[in-house]
Design a protein around this motif. Structure first.
Motif, PDB file in Angstrom:
ATOM      1  N   MET A 173       0.857  -1.188   0.000  1.00  0.00           N
ATOM      2  CA  MET A 173       0.000   0.000   0.000  1.00  0.00           C
ATOM      3  C   MET A 173       0.889   1.233   0.000  1.00  0.00           C
ATOM      4  SD  MET A 173      -3.043   1.004  -0.302  1.00  0.00           S
ATOM      5  CE  MET A 173      -3.498   2.728  -0.451  1.00  0.00           C
ATOM      6  N   GLU A 174       0.416   2.250  -0.726  1.00  0.00           N
ATOM      7  CA  GLU A 174       1.226   3.424  -1.003  1.00  0.00           C
ATOM      8  C   GLU A 174       0.693   4.688  -0.369  1.00  0.00           C
ATOM      9  OE1 GLU A 174      -0.818   1.833  -2.991  1.00  0.00           O
ATOM     10  OE2 GLU A 174      -2.083   3.246  -4.055  1.00  0.00           O
ATOM     11  N   TYR A 175       1.617   5.543   0.062  1.00  0.00           N
ATOM     12  CA  TYR A 175       1.293   6.891   0.532  1.00  0.00           C
ATOM     13  C   TYR A 175       2.430   7.779   0.078  1.00  0.00           C
ATOM     14  CZ  TYR A 175      -2.224   4.352   2.951  1.00  0.00           C
ATOM     15  OH  TYR A 175      -3.299   3.532   3.174  1.00  0.00           O
TER      16      TYR A 175
ATOM     17  N   ILE B 254       8.723  -1.801  -6.166  1.00  0.00           N
ATOM     18  CA  ILE B 254       8.700  -0.918  -7.344  1.00  0.00           C
ATOM     19  C   ILE B 254       7.295  -0.338  -7.509  1.00  0.00           C
ATOM     20  CG2 ILE B 254       8.873  -0.840  -9.864  1.00  0.00           C
ATOM     21  CD1 ILE B 254      11.066  -2.956  -9.693  1.00  0.00           C
ATOM     22  N   HIS B 255       6.298  -1.212  -7.379  1.00  0.00           N
ATOM     23  CA  HIS B 255       4.922  -0.766  -7.591  1.00  0.00           C
ATOM     24  C   HIS B 255       4.518   0.316  -6.587  1.00  0.00           C
ATOM     25  CE1 HIS B 255       0.686  -1.346  -8.829  1.00  0.00           C
ATOM     26  NE2 HIS B 255       0.447  -1.008  -7.581  1.00  0.00           N
ATOM     27  N   GLU B 256       4.736   0.047  -5.317  1.00  0.00           N
ATOM     28  CA  GLU B 256       4.249   0.983  -4.298  1.00  0.00           C
ATOM     29  C   GLU B 256       5.059   2.282  -4.291  1.00  0.00           C
ATOM     30  OE1 GLU B 256       1.500   0.153  -3.492  1.00  0.00           O
ATOM     31  OE2 GLU B 256       1.463  -2.031  -3.546  1.00  0.00           O
ATOM     32  N   VAL B 257       6.372   2.183  -4.509  1.00  0.00           N
ATOM     33  CA  VAL B 257       7.155   3.421  -4.618  1.00  0.00           C
ATOM     34  C   VAL B 257       6.716   4.176  -5.881  1.00  0.00           C
ATOM     35  CG1 VAL B 257       9.474   4.380  -4.908  1.00  0.00           C
ATOM     36  CG2 VAL B 257       9.113   2.497  -3.308  1.00  0.00           C
ATOM     37  N   GLY B 258       6.399   3.407  -6.928  1.00  0.00           N
ATOM     38  CA  GLY B 258       5.939   4.020  -8.183  1.00  0.00           C
ATOM     39  C   GLY B 258       4.667   4.826  -8.010  1.00  0.00           C
ATOM     40  N   HIS B 259       3.859   4.451  -7.036  1.00  0.00           N
ATOM     41  CA  HIS B 259       2.628   5.212  -6.781  1.00  0.00           C
ATOM     42  C   HIS B 259       2.922   6.643  -6.352  1.00  0.00           C
ATOM     43  CE1 HIS B 259      -0.806   2.686  -7.429  1.00  0.00           C
ATOM     44  NE2 HIS B 259      -0.352   1.703  -6.677  1.00  0.00           N
ATOM     45  N   ASN B 260       4.163   6.937  -5.969  1.00  0.00           N
ATOM     46  CA  ASN B 260       4.485   8.337  -5.679  1.00  0.00           C
ATOM     47  C   ASN B 260       4.144   9.219  -6.883  1.00  0.00           C
ATOM     48  OD1 ASN B 260       5.695   8.969  -3.008  1.00  0.00           O
ATOM     49  ND2 ASN B 260       6.943   7.186  -3.538  1.00  0.00           N
TER      50      ASN B 260
ATOM     51  N   ASP C 279      -4.558   5.380 -11.574  1.00  0.00           N
ATOM     52  CA  ASP C 279      -3.261   5.273 -10.900  1.00  0.00           C
ATOM     53  C   ASP C 279      -2.695   3.850 -11.004  1.00  0.00           C
ATOM     54  OD1 ASP C 279      -5.406   4.696  -8.938  1.00  0.00           O
ATOM     55  OD2 ASP C 279      -3.751   4.280  -7.595  1.00  0.00           O
ATOM     56  N   GLU C 280      -3.544   2.823 -10.797  1.00  0.00           N
ATOM     57  CA  GLU C 280      -3.004   1.454 -10.823  1.00  0.00           C
ATOM     58  C   GLU C 280      -2.538   1.054 -12.223  1.00  0.00           C
ATOM     59  OE1 GLU C 280      -2.216   0.171  -8.276  1.00  0.00           O
ATOM     60  OE2 GLU C 280      -3.580   0.822  -6.701  1.00  0.00           O
ATOM     61  N   GLY C 281      -3.319   1.430 -13.225  1.00  0.00           N
ATOM     62  CA  GLY C 281      -2.977   1.048 -14.602  1.00  0.00           C
ATOM     63  C   GLY C 281      -1.707   1.736 -15.075  1.00  0.00           C
ATOM     64  N   LEU C 282      -1.661   3.064 -14.881  1.00  0.00           N
ATOM     65  CA  LEU C 282      -0.477   3.807 -15.320  1.00  0.00           C
ATOM     66  C   LEU C 282       0.746   3.355 -14.538  1.00  0.00           C
ATOM     67  CD1 LEU C 282      -2.653   5.505 -16.725  1.00  0.00           C
ATOM     68  CD2 LEU C 282      -1.336   7.536 -16.136  1.00  0.00           C
ATOM     69  N   ASN C 283       0.555   3.134 -13.222  1.00  0.00           N
ATOM     70  CA  ASN C 283       1.680   2.725 -12.387  1.00  0.00           C
ATOM     71  C   ASN C 283       2.153   1.319 -12.747  1.00  0.00           C
ATOM     72  OD1 ASN C 283       3.558   2.756 -10.275  1.00  0.00           O
ATOM     73  ND2 ASN C 283       2.109   1.715  -8.930  1.00  0.00           N
ATOM     74  N   THR C 284       1.217   0.409 -13.030  1.00  0.00           N
ATOM     75  CA  THR C 284       1.618  -0.959 -13.390  1.00  0.00           C
ATOM     76  C   THR C 284       2.364  -0.964 -14.722  1.00  0.00           C
ATOM     77  OG1 THR C 284      -0.284  -1.811 -12.177  1.00  0.00           O
ATOM     78  CG2 THR C 284       0.756  -3.319 -13.728  1.00  0.00           C
TER      79      THR C 284
ATOM     80  N   ALA D 241      -8.242  -3.244 -13.587  1.00  0.00           N
ATOM     81  CA  ALA D 241      -7.706  -1.919 -13.253  1.00  0.00           C
ATOM     82  C   ALA D 241      -6.186  -1.847 -13.312  1.00  0.00           C
ATOM     83  CB  ALA D 241      -8.186  -1.495 -11.870  1.00  0.00           C
ATOM     84  N   TYR D 242      -5.526  -2.994 -13.232  1.00  0.00           N
ATOM     85  CA  TYR D 242      -4.061  -3.001 -13.258  1.00  0.00           C
ATOM     86  C   TYR D 242      -3.552  -3.512 -14.612  1.00  0.00           C
ATOM     87  CZ  TYR D 242      -4.098  -2.710  -8.072  1.00  0.00           C
ATOM     88  OH  TYR D 242      -4.292  -2.342  -6.766  1.00  0.00           O
ATOM     89  N   ALA D 243      -3.859  -4.786 -14.887  1.00  0.00           N
ATOM     90  CA  ALA D 243      -3.199  -5.460 -16.012  1.00  0.00           C
ATOM     91  C   ALA D 243      -3.652  -4.922 -17.368  1.00  0.00           C
ATOM     92  CB  ALA D 243      -3.449  -6.964 -15.921  1.00  0.00           C
TER      93      ALA D 243
END
Ligand SMILES: [Zn+2]
Length: 876
Positions: free
Chosen positions: A403-405, A434-440, A457-462, A512-514
């Motif tokens: 989980m990201e913040y 990588i994924h959760e840091v990427g959510h920054n 956010d999930e799609g672009l980040n993935t 939403a991700y893949a």
């Protein structure tokens, strides 16, 4: 209204009878078959919101763009004995909108844990014939746990109470005087709430309890009343927090003072501003050194963390953090934390501290991979999006899987207790960090509306995660991003378009991700190419950094910056559930007829004579024909061949040549090869079609047909390929780039499908009588072992005191053989005890008569002669 409906229903049977094919009377209207289909290339104007001066038609924020701002000053205390938070927050709310506000809304996400919340009481629940013990534990916790915020007071600067109303996970604060455009308001909220046990409840934060050590890791998120977003496109975001849709938040500056027991190490969004109060000199020195280190360095070592978690806390310490321009704030605290860090250079000259906090339970996995993965993410994402703007980026190990913040994220994977780990755990950790840091970047900086659109956010980040993973090591096993991995989902039945609200999505991870990640990857590799795509994607990030993009802003910007109309792509991938499946229906090779009878007629003769023999003629061979008996029946036509070259043919060819323009004769002689490839679109999705042809010589060539190929007929299209060599094979999508769902129709001529099959091992067919016999033998074995055990114990006990005890086996030297026999026809073996537990060990080889196999039975002999069979954990 009701009358009209009634009339319609009355008329329906009449209308349908007009369509009866058995009716002799023609229908009373013209029946014309017209092409009746939707144009997949039509523009999205009827779907996207009308551009405004805030959101321009180009996809950029315009001169009318505005967004609110909320600065926060929070003091919070963690009560580790009761797992509770007590907090006090000063909110400074800036009304940058052009509107006057008479009330404000805040989000109380903890209220989702109230038993009567919409989220809790609307979860569709069912039972399976088998449930886990964890399921029961969760039920028990839910029954006891009292979740949700207690709002103790809300007061303005003068100390006057502000009226407020709580509506599920939201709270309305009524303002005594309206807040005009351009004004700001300061007020104070006091609250407390219990922290959830994140091992038992699925939550984005909470605590993990370590029973043996008697301590915990706290990962604290959505922990304070936060401002609801007030936006130009939705007004107040009043979708309640139900569970899946995450957050719509406002930016602001944060100052947060966190008070915890003095043995705790705290990690949080932002920069620690009072190092001197909470770190010792060695830790401060190490932290300074880590800034210029190219490898992670320990600030708290694993041994120091072990020592620390054994210490009794004697008081409290307050850790103070400052965070500029963030949309949220999260933190983690524990006496168990190891802490490592390294400096990472960010384009533009800044240095960010990549850091990780984890317990010894995370070792050796975490010190090897976590901080490296943080650093790698900062490097790669800063290139493909905007440079990382914050001073720290942190990965924490605790109860939350991922989980990201802003600046901080929680990641779950850990090795086994013995320190080994599976491949899945290793790549699970690298991937999730990588994924959760990427959510920054998505959505912490490019602040999309998560409560509405998970994919933004999930799609672009993935998608960006896939790029980063592929730059980690060769053949990195990415789960999502590659085109061919999405076909199982795109051909599944229960799916919804990507453009579906977060709470209503089916197959959340795929949808939403893949799928959006794969769509963007295809856009990059096969539609726009890397140069155009990367420019446009960076432009989107740059335009919307620290702003609030909507889907239309992304769609419009990627077109605007690439110069390519992509409405067909957004429509197909984001607004429909069509999938890609193209097939080569047929391939026809055309020969150019030169008209020269001396060339063409012999060729035609050859074709005719190679015509296959048909069956009756073959079977009639050797039979006497009438013309055999009466040869006079054969005349001119029986010896005439229309494919013999005549002088008339030649004269005709001369005449044809004389009418040609200069150079045309030479064109006719050239070595052309004409191949028409007929393609079919079975899936419905419009996509470009890459074609690879193989020539007679074995050489191959690629033809990249753009999506516009399908504009006149989206279902079937022919394409002529003019080549210098004859084509012998055609394959579409040879590099697996367009997510083609059924590849069996991609090759022409078709190939034999290669499959593999195995022989199933014979299953154990023991019947209940055999099982009963085995059980009786087992009891006999136990009786024999018990007899031997008490003999063994009494012989050891009867020895004179002071003489050394010989090995257990030797003390039985004089025993009769049959006293050592087990019911399986073998001898019981006796071994010395391997620990303090018992005086010896007895082993039977078990039913298979073989020592050292899985069915061996082993007993521990205690000093009093009793025996005990330890439970084998691995036994099925
Ligand atoms: Zn995510």
């Amino acid at each position: 209204m009701r009358i009209v409906l009634g009339l319609l229903i009355c008329f329906l049977p009449d209308i349908s009878s007009a369509h009866d094919p058995h009716d002799d009377i023609p229908p009373p209207f013209l029946a014309i078959d017209k092409i009746d289909r939707e144009d997949p290339f039509r523009q999205l104007d009827d779907v996207l919101p009308t551009p405004t001066e805030a959101r321009l038609a180009s996809g950029a924020p315009g001169p009318g763009y505005w967004q609110q701002r909320a600065d926060m000053d929070i003091q919070v205390t963690l009560d580790a004995s009761s797992h509770r938070l007590e907090g006090k927050e000063r909110v400074t709310y800036h009304n940058n909108s052009p509107h006057t506000l008479t009330y404000l809304w805040m989000q109380l996400d903890q209220n989702r844990f109230r038993s009567e919340s919409i989220g809790n009481s609307s979860d569709p629940t069912d039972m399976d014939a088998e449930e886990s013990i964890g399921w029961l534990r969760r039920l028990a916790f839910e029954e006891e746990f009292v979740g949700g915020f207690n709002i103790l007071s809300i007061r303005d600067r003068a100390g006057e109470n502000l009226d407020h109303v709580i509506v599920d996970t939201m709270m309305r604060i009524d303002l005594p005087t309206p807040l005009k455009s351009g004004e700001k308001l300061e007020y104070l909220v006091e609250w407390n709430h219990s922290i959830v046990n994140a091992d038992l409840l699925r939550a984005r934060g909470g605590y993990e309890w370590f029973e043996e050590a008697g301590n915990a890791i706290y990962e604290i998120a959505q922990w304070f009343p936060r401002m609801c977003a007030y936006t130009d496109y939705a007004g107040w975001q009043n979708k309640q927090f139900v569970g899946s849709g995450e957050f719509t938040l406002e930016f602001g500056d944060y100052k947060v003072a966190i008070t915890v027991p003095d043995t705790f190490v705290v990690s949080a969004t932002g920069v620690l501003t009072n190092q001197d109060d909470v770190l010792d000199d060695i830790q401060k020195e190490r932290l300074a050194a880590a800034r210029s280190s190219h490898r992670p360095m320990f600030i708290v070592t694993p041994d120091e963390a072990l020592e620390n978690e054994k210490r009794e806390s004697t008081g409290e310490k307050t850790w103070i953090f400052d965070a500029k321009n963030v949309r949220d704030f999260a933190w983690a605290a524990s006496p168990k934390f190891i802490w490592d860090a390294m400096g990472v250079s960010v384009p533009g000259g800044n240095i960010t501290m990549a850091m990780s906090f984890y317990p010894n339970e995370g070792e050796p996995l975490w010190s090897r991979y976590s901080t490296h993965a943080v650093a790698h993410t900062i490097e790669v994402y800063s290139q493909i999006s905007v440079p990382y703007p914050y001073p720290v980026a942190i990965s924490v190990n605790g109860p939350v899987g991922g989980m990201e913040y802003p600046m901080i994220c929680f990641n779950g994977p850990r090795p086994e207790e013995d320190g080994t780990y599976s491949q899945r755990t290793k790549y699970g950790l690298i991937g999730v960090v990588i994924h959760e840091v990427g959510h920054n970047w998505f959505p912490m900086i490019i602040n999309s509306d998560e409560r509405q659109w998970t994919w933004m956010d999930e799609g672009l980040n993935t998608f960006a995660q896939f790029i980063a993973e592929q730059l980690w090591e060769e053949k990195y096993p990415s789960r999502r991003g590659e085109a061919r991995n999405i076909t199982g989902f795109t051909t599944s039945t229960d799916q919804m378009p990507i453009m579906t609200n977060s709470e209503q999505l089916l197959q959340f991870g795929n949808n939403a991700y893949a799928k959006p990640a794969t769509a963007l990857n295809i856009l990059r590799e096969s539609v726009l190419g890397r140069e155009l795509f990367d420019f446009a994607f960076r432009e989107y990030s740059r335009r919307w950094a620290f702003k609030r993009p909507e889907p239309a802003d992304l769609f419009r910007t990627l077109e605007d910056a690439s110069g390519i109309d992509l409405d067909w792509f957004w429509r197909g991938w984001f607004y429909t559930t069509d999938h890609a499946d193209f097939g080569v229906e047929k391939v026809v090779r055309y020969h150019l007829d030169t008209g020269n009878p001396d060339v063409e007629k012999p060729l035609q003769k050859e074709e005719r004579d190679s015509d296959p023999q048909w069956i009756s003629r073959m079977n009639n061979e050797g039979l006497t024909l009438r013309s055999d008996r009466y040869p006079e029946l054969l005349d001119f036509y029986n010896s005439f061949d229309e494919l013999d070259v005549t002088e008339k043919d030649r004269r005709g060819y001369e005449r044809f040549l004389s009418r040609l323009e200069d150079g045309d004769a030479e064109l006719l002689q050239r070595q052309w090869n004409f191949t028409v490839v007929r393609l079919r679109n079975y899936g419905g999705l419009i996509m470009p079609v890459p074609i690879e042809v193989t020539y007679e010589s074995g050489k191959t060539e690629r033809f990249d047909l753009p999506a516009e190929l399908w504009r006149s007929n989206p279902r079937a299209v022919s394409r002529l390929l003019v080549t210098s060599e004859p084509v012998v094979r055609v394959e579409i999508d040879p590099m697996l780039e367009i997510a083609d769902a059924d590849r069996s129709n991609n090759v022409f001529p078709q190939e034999i499908d290669q499959q593999r099959f195995k022989i199933r091992p014979e299953s154990d067919r023991s019947n209940p009588m055999q099982l009963d016999r085995d059980e009786r033998l087992r009891i006999e074995a136990q009786i024999a072992a018990r007899r031997l055990g008490s003999e063994l114990a009494s012989r050891i006990k009867n020895r004179e005191s002071g003489t050394p005890v010989p090995a257990a086996a030797r003390i039985l030297q004089d025993m009769a053989e049959d006293a050592l026999a087990d019911p399986y026809g073998q001898m019981l073996s006796v071994f010395d005890s391997t620990d303090e537990n018992g005086i010896a060990r007895i082993v039977s080889v078990g039913p298979d008569g073989e020592p050292g196999t899985g069915d061996d039975i082993s007993w521990i002999v205690h000093a009093d002669g009793s025996i005990e069979e330890p439970v084998k954990k691995s036994e099925p």
